[in-house]
Design a protein around this motif. Structure first.
Motif, short mmCIF file in Angstrom:
data_model
loop_
_atom_site.label_atom_id
_atom_site.label_comp_id
_atom_site.label_asym_id
_atom_site.label_seq_id
_atom_site.Cartn_x
_atom_site.Cartn_y
_atom_site.Cartn_z
N PHE A 54 13.41 -4.02 -22.69
CA PHE A 54 14.53 -2.91 -23.08
C PHE A 54 14.55 -1.86 -22.20
O PHE A 54 15.50 -1.24 -21.71
CB PHE A 54 13.93 -2.33 -24.79
CG PHE A 54 15.05 -1.44 -25.04
CD1 PHE A 54 16.08 -2.02 -25.79
CD2 PHE A 54 14.82 -0.19 -25.02
CE1 PHE A 54 17.22 -1.13 -26.25
CE2 PHE A 54 15.90 0.78 -25.63
CZ PHE A 54 17.16 0.07 -26.22
N GLY A 55 13.15 -1.71 -21.77
CA GLY A 55 13.07 -0.49 -20.64
C GLY A 55 13.63 -0.82 -19.59
O GLY A 55 14.43 -0.04 -18.99
N GLN A 56 13.59 -2.16 -18.89
CA GLN A 56 14.37 -2.41 -17.61
C GLN A 56 15.86 -2.29 -17.89
O GLN A 56 16.46 -1.56 -16.91
CB GLN A 56 14.04 -3.62 -17.11
CG GLN A 56 12.29 -3.65 -16.59
CD GLN A 56 12.04 -5.09 -15.66
OE1 GLN A 56 11.26 -5.73 -16.44
NE2 GLN A 56 12.66 -5.39 -14.85
N VAL A 57 16.44 -2.60 -18.91
CA VAL A 57 17.64 -2.55 -19.25
C VAL A 57 18.08 -1.26 -19.07
O VAL A 57 19.30 -0.71 -18.50
CB VAL A 57 18.10 -3.48 -20.18
CG1 VAL A 57 19.51 -3.29 -20.63
CG2 VAL A 57 17.95 -4.97 -20.05
N ALA A 58 17.38 -0.55 -19.98
CA ALA A 58 17.77 0.94 -20.11
C ALA A 58 17.74 1.66 -18.85
O ALA A 58 18.65 2.54 -18.65
CB ALA A 58 16.78 1.66 -21.19
N GLY A 59 16.90 1.60 -18.18
CA GLY A 59 16.45 2.12 -16.88
C GLY A 59 17.48 1.79 -15.81
O GLY A 59 17.97 2.68 -15.27
N THR A 60 18.01 0.69 -15.92
CA THR A 60 18.74 0.16 -14.86
C THR A 60 20.20 0.67 -15.32
O THR A 60 20.95 1.27 -14.56
CB THR A 60 19.24 -1.42 -15.07
OG1 THR A 60 17.65 -2.01 -14.51
CG2 THR A 60 20.42 -1.95 -14.10
N TRP A 61 20.69 0.82 -16.64
CA TRP A 61 21.83 1.50 -17.17
C TRP A 61 21.65 2.96 -16.72
O TRP A 61 22.69 3.66 -16.32
CB TRP A 61 21.86 1.21 -18.62
CG TRP A 61 23.11 1.78 -19.27
CD1 TRP A 61 24.58 1.49 -19.20
CD2 TRP A 61 23.09 3.12 -20.02
NE1 TRP A 61 25.33 2.26 -19.76
CE2 TRP A 61 24.56 3.28 -20.16
CE3 TRP A 61 22.18 3.92 -20.24
CZ2 TRP A 61 24.89 4.25 -20.89
CZ3 TRP A 61 22.48 5.13 -20.89
CH2 TRP A 61 23.82 5.58 -21.22
#
Length: 159
Positions: A54-61
């Motif tokens: 979740f953190g990698q997706v949120a960070g990328t977004w």
């Protein structure tokens, strides 16, 4: 959870389909149903890695938002570096420690990190999105859309 397992066939998939079709024609709710089902599917293996995914997706977004309409390069480069760092830490940190120990004759402690399932697959998906976004070949997606693209359970496990 495996696709051919009894929990998947008898519990997970029927509940997922029921929730999906109960949402009717409301696309946003259907997408959230698929996101939650996909996160539950991933967490079935080991819930401790859900914050990483979740953190990698949120960070990328967030970094694509920070990049803005001008598509500044530094947030996108930071996103690529952070996604590569995640792969490096989980897959190669112990290898590097062992190499240093053998090459220098020292005894550094190993990290003992457990390898998250599909980390390379979803990290490279996020990196490719950052590159496409920087080249103006991909739009800025809503968080829900990007999250669903990355975590959709049949797609994620295929990687």
């Amino acid at each position: 959870m495996l696709f051919q397992s009894q929990p998947f066939i008898l519990i997970f998939m029927p509940l997922c389909l029921l929730a999906y079709y109960a949402a009717g024609r409301r696309t946003v709710i259907r997408q959230w149903v698929l996101v939650l089902a996909s996160l539950a599917f991933y967490a079935w293996w080991d819930i401790r890695f859900l914050p990483l995914l979740f953190g990698q997706v949120a960070g990328t977004w967030a970094l694509t938002r920070l990049s803005g309409e001008s598509r500044k390069r530094w947030p996108l480069a930071l996103g690529i570096a952070l996604n590569l760092l995640a792969i490096g830490a989980f897959k190669y940190l112990d290898f590097m420690v062992d190499s240093l120990n053998a090459g220098l004759g020292i005894d550094l402690p190993r990290s003992g990190l457990l390898l998250p399932i599909c980390i390379s697959f979803f990290s490279f998906e996020l990196i490719s999105y950052l590159i496409d976004y920087g080249r103006r070949e991909a739009p800025r997606y809503a968080f829900r859309s990007l999250l669903l693209f990355v975590v959709f359970f049949p797609h994620l496990i295929a990687g």
